[in-house]
Design a protein around this motif. Structure first.
Motif, mmCIF file in Angstrom:
data_model
loop_
_atom_site.group_PDB
_atom_site.id
_atom_site.type_symbol
_atom_site.label_atom_id
_atom_site.label_comp_id
_atom_site.label_asym_id
_atom_site.label_seq_id
_atom_site.Cartn_x
_atom_site.Cartn_y
_atom_site.Cartn_z
ATOM 1 N N GLN A 149 -13.357 -0.908 -2.871
ATOM 2 C CA GLN A 149 -13.419 0.417 -2.257
ATOM 3 C C GLN A 149 -13.963 0.389 -0.831
ATOM 4 O O GLN A 149 -13.651 1.259 -0.017
ATOM 5 N N TYR A 177 -6.929 8.058 0.510
ATOM 6 C CA TYR A 177 -7.713 6.898 0.943
ATOM 7 C C TYR A 177 -7.039 6.272 2.155
ATOM 8 O O TYR A 177 -5.831 6.020 2.139
ATOM 9 N N ARG A 178 -7.845 6.036 3.181
ATOM 10 C CA ARG A 178 -7.333 5.440 4.416
ATOM 11 C C ARG A 178 -7.855 4.009 4.539
ATOM 12 O O ARG A 178 -9.062 3.769 4.414
ATOM 13 N N ASN A 179 -6.948 3.084 4.775
ATOM 14 C CA ASN A 179 -7.326 1.696 4.971
ATOM 15 C C ASN A 179 -8.089 1.562 6.281
ATOM 16 O O ASN A 179 -7.599 1.953 7.338
ATOM 17 N N TRP A 215 -6.725 14.772 -1.581
ATOM 18 C CA TRP A 215 -7.643 13.663 -1.298
ATOM 19 C C TRP A 215 -6.843 12.386 -1.119
ATOM 20 O O TRP A 215 -5.942 12.088 -1.908
ATOM 21 N N CYS A 254 -4.364 2.052 -4.014
ATOM 22 C CA CYS A 254 -5.353 1.065 -3.536
ATOM 23 C C CYS A 254 -5.231 -0.286 -4.235
ATOM 24 O O CYS A 254 -5.847 -1.266 -3.789
ATOM 25 N N PHE A 305 -11.758 1.036 2.226
ATOM 26 C CA PHE A 305 -11.113 2.330 2.437
ATOM 27 C C PHE A 305 -12.161 3.399 2.737
ATOM 28 O O PHE A 305 -13.317 3.275 2.358
ATOM 29 N N ASP A 359 -12.506 13.162 -8.390
ATOM 30 C CA ASP A 359 -12.872 13.609 -7.042
ATOM 31 C C ASP A 359 -14.062 14.564 -7.087
ATOM 32 O O ASP A 359 -14.687 14.826 -6.066
ATOM 33 N N TYR A 401 0.803 -1.215 0.000
ATOM 34 C CA TYR A 401 0.000 0.000 0.000
ATOM 35 C C TYR A 401 0.843 1.275 0.000
ATOM 36 O O TYR A 401 0.317 2.361 -0.214
ATOM 37 N N LYS A 417 -12.468 7.588 2.132
ATOM 38 C CA LYS A 417 -11.848 8.711 1.443
ATOM 39 C C LYS A 417 -11.942 9.956 2.310
ATOM 40 O O LYS A 417 -12.968 10.225 2.919
ATOM 41 N N GLU A 418 -10.843 10.722 2.363
ATOM 42 C CA GLU A 418 -10.857 11.940 3.177
ATOM 43 C C GLU A 418 -9.967 13.008 2.558
ATOM 44 O O GLU A 418 -9.083 12.713 1.739
#
Length: 316
Positions: free
Chosen positions: A148, A131-133, A129, A143, A151, A193, A86, A153-154
């Protein structure tokens, strides 16, 4: 009469020359600029771990490389018949686990060496932007087509981006006192996004970078790639077919604006020599066996030999 808004640029106090070693990190636009460094035969290394779009992931890889924090089996996973990590781009993925880990850890060693020897670091941020696991709570660089739902998204805050940039500067300068930095924001539009979300993302990146550059003027510069694309080249004829990436004309133009202000003028003559050689190497003769073409090749080789004597690192 002017038909464009010219972005004012201040000439850098830390000019690049042919003795400079350069490390370029970041988004796909970092690769575009690195191709120019390569064409003109500067000593440049680009994205050893592949394209990385967000600053937190860039920071992680710099930390790993400087501290030689090697990858282990817990850092990789198997998905769609390949091993992935990752923290790196999917182009690094391999079918064999041992080969994959060996490659990643060899890159840590080589990147450590490059960081300690480089003078100039160009860092291109693509997006705020991320993506957090969900399982590990870690921000990922890629990813790898994992579903999806794994994850969230933030949007990184300006403060988080600032802190990550400051960490990068601190990490590198502690390992290399001579390090100088050029930060830029990629002109590529990340409309997946959302249109407003892309603008918000770019504004966060620009705001954070400006804060850092203002605090570290002796070491840092900001090169306005994004602003040049938006204002000087405000026309879809400067975009590729996807209408998102700058086309070759735009990349060439932004490169010209870069080298005019960030490369030592004393090197312009050498750059022209390199350019002449490159054009000669790509020349397609009507008759490759003709005497005139053989004479052309002989003269071209003489030019290469003379240049390589002065700059042994150049490879044509």
């Amino acid at each position: 009469m002017n038909f464009t808004t010219k972005i004012p640029l201040v000439k850098s106090n830390h000019l690049i020359n042919y003795n400079s070693k350069i490390v370029s990190l970041g988004s796909c636009f970092a690769e575009n600029m690195a191709e120019k460094f390569e064409y003109f035969k500067f000593q440049n290394v680009v994205n050893p771990f592949g394209i990385i779009f967000n600053v937190v992931s860039i920071e992680k890889l710099i930390f790993r490389s400087i501290h030689k924090q090697y990858f282990t089996e817990k850092d990789i996973f198997f998905h769609h018949e390949s091993w992935h990590c990752y923290e790196v781009h999917s182009e690094m993925s391999k079918g064999n686990k041992e080969d994959f880990l060996a490659t990643l850890n060899e890159l840590i060693d080589s990147t450590n060496n490059q960081i300690t020897k480089a003078i100039h670091f160009t860092i291109t941020l693509g997006t705020a932007w991320v993506y957090r696991n969900i399982e590990t709570k870690e921000i990922v660089a890629n990813c790898h087509k994992v579903p999806q739902k794994q994850f969230v998204k933030e949007l990184l805050s300006i403060e988080t981006i600032q802190q990550s940039l400051q960490n990068i500067i601190t990490l590198i300068t502690e390992a290399n006192k001579e390090a100088k930095f050029v930060f830029t924001v990629s002109p590529v539009r990340h409309i997946k996004d959302g249109f407003a979300e892309n603008t918000l993302s770019k504004s966060y990146l620009i705001s954070a970078i400006h804060s850092i550059v203002t605090l570290s003027l002796s070491k840092c510069n900001y090169f306005p790639s994004y602003e040049i694309m938006m204002d000087e080249l405000r026309d879809y004829r400067f975009y590729a077919e996807d209408m998102l990436h700058p086309n070759q004309t735009a990349i060439d133009y932004i490169w010209i604006r870069f080298f005019e202000n960030y490369i030592d003028e004393k090197e312009f003559a050498t750059m022209q020599q390199v350019c002449d050689i490159q054009k000669g190497l790509h020349h397609k003769p009507f008759n490759p066996k003709s005497d005139s073409h053989q004479e052309f090749l002989s003269k071209l080789q003489d030019k290469i030999t003379k240049l390589v004597v002065i700059y042994p690192f150049m490879k044509f």
